[in-house]
Design a protein around this motif. Sequence first.
Motif, mmCIF file in Angstrom:
data_model
loop_
_atom_site.group_PDB
_atom_site.id
_atom_site.type_symbol
_atom_site.label_atom_id
_atom_site.label_comp_id
_atom_site.label_asym_id
_atom_site.label_seq_id
_atom_site.Cartn_x
_atom_site.Cartn_y
_atom_site.Cartn_z
ATOM 1 N N VAL A 133 -6.686 -1.185 23.150
ATOM 2 C CA VAL A 133 -6.223 -1.973 22.013
ATOM 3 C C VAL A 133 -5.645 -1.097 20.895
ATOM 4 O O VAL A 133 -4.706 -1.501 20.201
ATOM 5 C CB VAL A 133 -7.367 -2.876 21.492
ATOM 6 N N ASP A 134 -6.153 0.107 20.724
ATOM 7 C CA ASP A 134 -5.621 0.988 19.685
ATOM 8 C C ASP A 134 -4.207 1.465 20.041
ATOM 9 O O ASP A 134 -3.329 1.523 19.165
ATOM 10 C CB ASP A 134 -6.544 2.182 19.474
ATOM 11 N N GLU A 135 -4.002 1.787 21.294
ATOM 12 C CA GLU A 135 -2.661 2.175 21.747
ATOM 13 C C GLU A 135 -1.697 1.003 21.609
ATOM 14 O O GLU A 135 -0.539 1.177 21.208
ATOM 15 C CB GLU A 135 -2.719 2.645 23.206
ATOM 16 N N PHE A 136 -2.181 -0.173 21.944
ATOM 17 C CA PHE A 136 -1.382 -1.394 21.827
ATOM 18 C C PHE A 136 -0.906 -1.591 20.384
ATOM 19 O O PHE A 136 0.286 -1.806 20.129
ATOM 20 C CB PHE A 136 -2.222 -2.583 22.288
ATOM 21 N N CYS A 137 -1.812 -1.494 19.448
ATOM 22 C CA CYS A 137 -1.470 -1.695 18.037
ATOM 23 C C CYS A 137 -0.507 -0.621 17.540
ATOM 24 O O CYS A 137 0.395 -0.902 16.741
ATOM 25 C CB CYS A 137 -2.730 -1.729 17.187
ATOM 26 N N ALA A 138 -0.687 0.605 18.005
ATOM 27 C CA ALA A 138 0.206 1.702 17.613
ATOM 28 C C ALA A 138 1.621 1.448 18.120
ATOM 29 O O ALA A 138 2.606 1.709 17.415
ATOM 30 C CB ALA A 138 -0.320 3.030 18.139
ATOM 31 N N LYS A 139 1.746 0.948 19.341
ATOM 32 C CA LYS A 139 3.058 0.627 19.905
ATOM 33 C C LYS A 139 3.723 -0.489 19.103
ATOM 34 O O LYS A 139 4.925 -0.443 18.836
ATOM 35 C CB LYS A 139 2.916 0.213 21.365
ATOM 36 N N LEU A 140 2.937 -1.487 18.732
ATOM 37 C CA LEU A 140 3.478 -2.588 17.940
ATOM 38 C C LEU A 140 4.010 -2.091 16.602
ATOM 39 O O LEU A 140 5.109 -2.471 16.170
ATOM 40 C CB LEU A 140 2.394 -3.641 17.690
ATOM 41 N N TRP A 141 3.231 -1.234 15.936
ATOM 42 C CA TRP A 141 3.639 -0.730 14.621
ATOM 43 C C TRP A 141 4.917 0.099 14.740
ATOM 44 O O TRP A 141 5.828 -0.028 13.914
ATOM 45 C CB TRP A 141 2.520 0.084 13.988
ATOM 46 N N ALA A 142 5.015 0.925 15.747
ATOM 47 C CA ALA A 142 6.202 1.765 15.919
ATOM 48 C C ALA A 142 7.447 0.914 16.106
ATOM 49 O O ALA A 142 8.507 1.197 15.523
ATOM 50 C CB ALA A 142 6.011 2.704 17.112
ATOM 51 N N ASP A 143 7.342 -0.136 16.912
ATOM 52 C CA ASP A 143 8.490 -1.018 17.108
ATOM 53 C C ASP A 143 8.815 -1.765 15.823
ATOM 54 O O ASP A 143 9.986 -1.904 15.444
ATOM 55 C CB ASP A 143 8.194 -2.016 18.233
ATOM 56 N N TYR A 144 7.781 -2.232 15.146
ATOM 57 C CA TYR A 144 7.951 -3.012 13.923
ATOM 58 C C TYR A 144 8.665 -2.226 12.822
ATOM 59 O O TYR A 144 9.624 -2.720 12.216
ATOM 60 C CB TYR A 144 6.575 -3.488 13.454
ATOM 61 N N VAL A 145 8.245 -1.001 12.563
ATOM 62 C CA VAL A 145 8.872 -0.247 11.473
ATOM 63 C C VAL A 145 10.300 0.172 11.827
ATOM 64 O O VAL A 145 11.135 0.357 10.941
ATOM 65 C CB VAL A 145 8.044 0.986 11.042
ATOM 66 N N ALA A 146 10.595 0.286 13.135
ATOM 67 C CA ALA A 146 11.971 0.579 13.534
ATOM 68 C C ALA A 146 12.890 -0.587 13.183
ATOM 69 O O ALA A 146 14.069 -0.384 12.860
ATOM 70 C CB ALA A 146 12.037 0.854 15.039
ATOM 71 N N MET A 147 12.355 -1.805 13.245
ATOM 72 C CA MET A 147 13.123 -2.999 12.913
ATOM 73 C C MET A 147 12.990 -3.391 11.442
ATOM 74 O O MET A 147 13.746 -4.217 10.945
ATOM 75 C CB MET A 147 12.645 -4.182 13.773
ATOM 76 N N THR A 148 12.025 -2.782 10.752
ATOM 77 C CA THR A 148 11.673 -3.203 9.392
ATOM 78 C C THR A 148 11.473 -1.979 8.504
ATOM 79 O O THR A 148 10.339 -1.638 8.124
ATOM 80 C CB THR A 148 10.376 -4.055 9.414
ATOM 81 N N PRO A 149 12.550 -1.275 8.150
ATOM 82 C CA PRO A 149 12.407 -0.052 7.356
ATOM 83 C C PRO A 149 11.627 -0.259 6.061
ATOM 84 O O PRO A 149 10.928 0.646 5.597
ATOM 85 C CB PRO A 149 13.863 0.340 7.079
ATOM 86 N N GLN A 150 11.724 -1.451 5.473
ATOM 87 C CA GLN A 150 11.013 -1.714 4.221
ATOM 88 C C GLN A 150 9.506 -1.549 4.378
ATOM 89 O O GLN A 150 8.828 -1.139 3.441
ATOM 90 C CB GLN A 150 11.321 -3.127 3.718
ATOM 91 N N ALA A 151 8.982 -1.862 5.572
ATOM 92 C CA ALA A 151 7.529 -1.848 5.761
ATOM 93 C C ALA A 151 6.958 -0.452 5.577
ATOM 94 O O ALA A 151 5.927 -0.271 4.923
ATOM 95 C CB ALA A 151 7.174 -2.395 7.140
ATOM 96 N N ALA A 152 7.615 0.545 6.166
ATOM 97 C CA ALA A 152 7.131 1.919 6.030
ATOM 98 C C ALA A 152 7.161 2.358 4.568
ATOM 99 O O ALA A 152 6.239 3.041 4.087
ATOM 100 C CB ALA A 152 7.979 2.857 6.882
ATOM 101 N N LYS A 153 8.194 1.945 3.840
ATOM 102 C CA LYS A 153 8.318 2.319 2.429
ATOM 103 C C LYS A 153 7.249 1.638 1.578
ATOM 104 O O LYS A 153 6.649 2.261 0.692
ATOM 105 C CB LYS A 153 9.716 1.961 1.927
ATOM 106 N N ILE A 154 7.004 0.371 1.849
ATOM 107 C CA ILE A 154 5.991 -0.365 1.082
ATOM 108 C C ILE A 154 4.597 0.183 1.363
ATOM 109 O O ILE A 154 3.802 0.414 0.441
ATOM 110 C CB ILE A 154 6.078 -1.870 1.397
ATOM 111 N N LYS A 155 4.301 0.402 2.622
ATOM 112 C CA LYS A 155 2.981 0.947 2.996
ATOM 113 C C LYS A 155 2.773 2.309 2.339
ATOM 114 O O LYS A 155 1.709 2.583 1.761
ATOM 115 C CB LYS A 155 2.881 1.075 4.513
#
Length: 275
Positions: free
Chosen positions: A3-25
């Motif tokens: 599950v930890d690897e799963f969540c990490a993969k999701l986050w990596a894909d998400y921030v690639a599509m959502t540059p604002q998220a990395a900046k806000i975090k």
Amino acid sequence: MNVDEFCAKLWADYVAMTPQAAKIKAAFEERGETVVNDHVAFRTLALEPIGLEKLEPHVLALGYERFEPYAFPAKKLRAFGYLPPRDDLPRIFLSELLVDQLTEPAQEILRRCAEQVDAKRVATSDVLWAGRLWEPIGWEEYQTLQAESEYAAWLSTVGIRPNHFTIGVNALEKYTSVEAVLGVVEELGFTVNDSGGRVKGSPDVLLEQGSTMADQLAMPFADGKERHVPTCYYEFAKRYPQPDGKLFQGFVAASADKIFESTDAKEVKPSGADS
């Protein structure tokens, strides 16, 4: 995959599509805050082979438990919430568009997309960050979908992947309200979704939510041109205690209905070409 690897993969894909998220975090972490993800959400179509029932097993296999169903009649959606196997993991929200409730032209477009998906591809958990599993649709087809269902238009171009992650306001020390978080987001130059109010929900329903408007990225269309379309957004949620003292774990359909509109875009811009 655990599950930890799963969540990490999701986050990596998400921030690639959502540059604002990395900046806000990063901005909240620079302010000394610990950013905890309250939940992550996905969208799909109620069509074979990508319906909710075909994606749900990947979530359950990781130890998640189905919690509550939700209905969104106006948007022709249904959804389920899922509780994580550990407290430090995000909840999951999985929704699907009831395609058979759309007009025939819209159904035809979406059915053609789903028919191109290899069922074997859906049998692996990485389908949840696979993106678009069909050939690009036409620009006029995109506009047809958009006029009827922003959700459908979004899914036709962005595909199956995390639609949003969510900062858990309960874990923040300095910014203890959704409105305070939204203030920081606006200071950073990002637009807040004000549909239904800046803060959706209330302490009375045990959940308050807010969100940005989605980033826009250039995506390909059938004519070979790329056009900017909404991708993903960042949400912010504060949960309140129930009478038993435990934090509310579910979602509020009336609020989620407005959060869905974070990916709405009545106008999208061509990239490097006329539309």
